[in-house]
Scaffold this active site. Structure first.
Site, PDB file in Angstrom:
ATOM      1  N   HIS A  25       0.845  -1.203   0.000  1.00 42.88           N
ATOM      2  CA  HIS A  25       0.000   0.000   0.000  1.00 42.88           C
ATOM      3  C   HIS A  25       0.873   1.243   0.000  1.00 42.88           C
ATOM      4  O   HIS A  25       1.750   1.393   0.838  1.00 42.88           O
ATOM      5  CB  HIS A  25      -0.922   0.013   1.226  1.00 42.88           C
ATOM      6  CG  HIS A  25      -2.154  -0.803   1.029  1.00 42.88           C
ATOM      7  ND1 HIS A  25      -3.329  -0.553   1.689  1.00 42.88           N
ATOM      8  CD2 HIS A  25      -2.402  -1.861   0.230  1.00 42.88           C
ATOM      9  CE1 HIS A  25      -4.252  -1.424   1.300  1.00 42.88           C
ATOM     10  NE2 HIS A  25      -3.708  -2.242   0.426  1.00 42.88           N
TER      11      HIS A  25
ATOM     12  N   TYR B  74      -9.099   5.688   7.733  1.00 42.83           N
ATOM     13  CA  TYR B  74      -9.213   6.004   9.164  1.00 42.83           C
ATOM     14  C   TYR B  74     -10.215   7.150   9.266  1.00 42.83           C
ATOM     15  O   TYR B  74      -9.969   8.223   8.717  1.00 42.83           O
ATOM     16  CB  TYR B  74      -7.874   6.456   9.733  1.00 42.83           C
ATOM     17  CG  TYR B  74      -6.800   5.386   9.814  1.00 42.83           C
ATOM     18  CD1 TYR B  74      -6.025   5.064   8.705  1.00 42.83           C
ATOM     19  CD2 TYR B  74      -6.553   4.713  11.018  1.00 42.83           C
ATOM     20  CE1 TYR B  74      -5.027   4.091   8.787  1.00 42.83           C
ATOM     21  CE2 TYR B  74      -5.559   3.739  11.101  1.00 42.83           C
ATOM     22  CZ  TYR B  74      -4.803   3.437   9.987  1.00 42.83           C
ATOM     23  OH  TYR B  74      -3.822   2.484  10.065  1.00 42.83           O
TER      24      TYR B  74
ATOM     25  N   PRO C  96      -3.799   0.387  18.833  1.00 38.58           N
ATOM     26  CA  PRO C  96      -3.547  -0.097  17.466  1.00 38.58           C
ATOM     27  C   PRO C  96      -3.664   0.952  16.365  1.00 38.58           C
ATOM     28  O   PRO C  96      -3.349   0.649  15.210  1.00 38.58           O
ATOM     29  CB  PRO C  96      -4.599  -1.196  17.277  1.00 38.58           C
ATOM     30  CG  PRO C  96      -5.649  -0.921  18.285  1.00 38.58           C
ATOM     31  CD  PRO C  96      -4.992  -0.225  19.431  1.00 38.58           C
TER      32      PRO C  96
ATOM     33  N   LYS D  99       1.410  -0.146  15.077  1.00 39.14           N
ATOM     34  CA  LYS D  99       2.815  -0.262  15.455  1.00 39.14           C
ATOM     35  C   LYS D  99       3.144  -1.480  16.332  1.00 39.14           C
ATOM     36  O   LYS D  99       4.322  -1.828  16.480  1.00 39.14           O
ATOM     37  CB  LYS D  99       3.255   1.002  16.225  1.00 39.14           C
ATOM     38  CG  LYS D  99       3.358   2.229  15.358  1.00 39.14           C
ATOM     39  CD  LYS D  99       4.651   2.248  14.557  1.00 39.14           C
ATOM     40  CE  LYS D  99       4.623   3.201  13.405  1.00 39.14           C
ATOM     41  NZ  LYS D  99       4.326   2.608  12.108  1.00 39.14           N
TER      42      LYS D  99
ATOM     43  N   TYR E 177       4.268   6.571  10.113  1.00 36.68           N
ATOM     44  CA  TYR E 177       3.399   5.444   9.744  1.00 36.68           C
ATOM     45  C   TYR E 177       4.193   4.351   9.029  1.00 36.68           C
ATOM     46  O   TYR E 177       4.008   3.163   9.298  1.00 36.68           O
ATOM     47  CB  TYR E 177       2.239   5.944   8.865  1.00 36.68           C
ATOM     48  CG  TYR E 177       1.135   4.922   8.700  1.00 36.68           C
ATOM     49  CD1 TYR E 177       0.109   4.811   9.634  1.00 36.68           C
ATOM     50  CD2 TYR E 177       1.131   4.049   7.615  1.00 36.68           C
ATOM     51  CE1 TYR E 177      -0.909   3.874   9.487  1.00 36.68           C
ATOM     52  CE2 TYR E 177       0.114   3.102   7.460  1.00 36.68           C
ATOM     53  CZ  TYR E 177      -0.894   3.029   8.397  1.00 36.68           C
ATOM     54  OH  TYR E 177      -1.889   2.091   8.251  1.00 36.68           O
TER      55      TYR E 177
END
Ligand code: RFL
Ligand code: PHB
Length: 399
Positions: A78, A208, A300, A304, A392
């Site tokens: 991704h 998100y 979560p 990580k 990220y």
């Protein structure tokens, strides 16, 4: 296990989650013996649905351990993800913002499977359903681990080093006198209700969503298997959430435009995870080392947890190779400090991302305005997006 249970090894690994299994494999590649003692059965370990996003450094470590082939075949690279709020969508272009870095969608279950298969193929010893695992004498040079097998027999495993890879509720950290360890903890007043279903994901990338009813996440395991989460209050019970109720709530939080593409279906798994930030310092106690969830927990949101577990194990494997092969204690002496620098940065990022995206009952309308202002800032600032993206995809390893 059919072969006799070993009574002596170099590294006694407690826990056959991703940390313990990956450590076992990296040590095996380096010619160091290890025995894994796991409280649950192999099937139980494989049945736990957890993380789904792999950083590039974690993927490289899986390659180094010789278990990356299926991940490269079946994992989904991704290049970005979306932040959704108040009807708007912002794409975080990970690849463009980080000079070509990306993440891989590949489930923890699959990684565990690959590691277990490699371990079995190499004939490496794992004792499943080991009860009352007790690490002993790790302040001296001859540690031992005592445990009871299914048949009720008590065994002892002599070793040079104990690796506590036994998760947040494990026996290794619990064996320490409280004055030897400092813990830092933040418990959030909510959890995530997760649902897994064999339906195509609502979008090609993760979403998100910050919504006034609470956070939602649209994730996936493959192009035919979706993983979705909604924020729920800490006292919510999974029994009270029918599949229909879940899908309805998710659709509201994703918003009408996205929900128009939502394909629903029966759940394969549904569970609630409490959200917590936790760090235990240090991570080394004589000849016992903690790694992964045994030493730290992140909420979560930043994906990580699994990646931190892998980086701890990367440091530990390298330190143990130096210890056993080069007779140097440099690596083990610096293990705790090296890990903790990375851990605290991941803790900060996970806490920040959680704070940005969730509904916090106690911060009220002011807190929500702050989130909206920050999301607006992110939309218009490449600098802010870059900070999000570089965390990220995973911060680089430091020595
Ligand atoms: P694990 O996976 O908890 O494995 C520890 C293993 O040790 C065993 N064990 C013992 N064995 C012997 N004796 C004892 N006394 C023992 N006590 C425990 C356990 O049975 C288990 O097999 O820790 P590890 O290996 O450090 O791996 C860490 C990751 O599993 C974890 O960081 C992530 O899964 C966290 N996490 C998530 N991370 C993400 O990045 N994204 C997610 O979506 C995500 N979802 C989750 C999660 C963690 C969860 N937990 C721990 C409640 C969902 C859940 C439910
Ligand atoms: C998941 O797919 O389980 C997942 C993905 C991203 C996260 C957390 C969980 O941040």
């Amino acid at each position: 296990m059919t072969s006799p249970i070993p009574t002596r090894t170099q590294v006694a690994i407690v826990g056959a989650g991703p940390s313990g299994l990956l450590l076992g494999q990296l040590l095996h590649k380096a010619g160091i013996d290890a025995v894994i003692l796991e409280r649950q059965s192999g099937e139980y370990v494989l049945g736990r649905i957890r993380a789904g996003i792999i950083e590039q450094t974690t993927a490289e470590l899986l390659d180094e351990a010789g278990v990356g082939a299926r991940m490269h075949r079946e994992g989904l690279p991704h290049d970005g993800f979306d932040l959704a709020s108040d009807g708007g969508r912002l794409r975080i272009d990970l690849a463009r913002l980080t000079g070509g870095k990306r993440v891989m969608v590949y489930g923890q279950t699959e990684i565990t499977h690959d590691l277990m298969d490699a371990r079995a193929a190499a004939g490496l010893p794992t004792v499943y359903e080991a009860r009352d695992v007790t690490p002993l004498d790790y302040d001296g040079e001859h540690p031992r681990v005592r445990y009871t097998t299914q048949d009720g027999l008590v065994h002892e495993l002599q070793c040079d080093v104990i690796a506590g890879c036994d998760g947040f509720h494990g026996a290794c950290r619990a064996s320490l006198a409280p004055e030897r360890i400092t813990t830092y903890e933040k418990v959030y007043p909510f959890g995530w209700l997760g649902l897994l279903a064999d339906v195509p994901p609502v979008a090609h990338e993760l979403i998100y969503a910050n919504h006034e009813r609470g956070f939602a996440l649209a994730s996936m395991r493959s192009m035919t298997r979706s993983r979705y989460y909604v924020q729920v209050s800490a006292d919510e019970r999974v029994e009270d959430w029918s599949d229909q109720r879940f899908w309805d709530e998710l659709a509201q939080r994703l918003g009408p435009e996205t929900a128009a593409h939502l394909v629903t279906g029966p759940s394969i798994e549904k569970s609630i995870v409490p959200l917590r930030s936790f760090v235990a310092e240090p991570m080394r106690f004589g000849r016992m080392f903690l790694a992964g969830d045994a030493a730290h927990i992140v909420p979560p949101t930043g994906a990580k947890g699994l990646n931190l577990a892998a980086s701890d194990v990367g440091y530990l494997a390298r330190a143990l190779v130096e210890f056993f092969k080069e007779r140097s204690t440099l690596g083990i002496d610096h293990y705790s400090q090296r890990c903790l620098r990375r851990i605290w940065k991941a803790e900060r990022f996970s806490w920040w991302f959680t704070s940005l995206m969730h509904r916090f009952p106690e911060t009220g309308a002011f807190g929500r305005r702050m989130q909206q202002a920050e999301l607006d800032y992110l939309t218009h600032s490449v600098a802010a997006q870059t900070a999000l993206a570089e965390n990220y995809v995973g911060l680089p390893f430091e020595d």
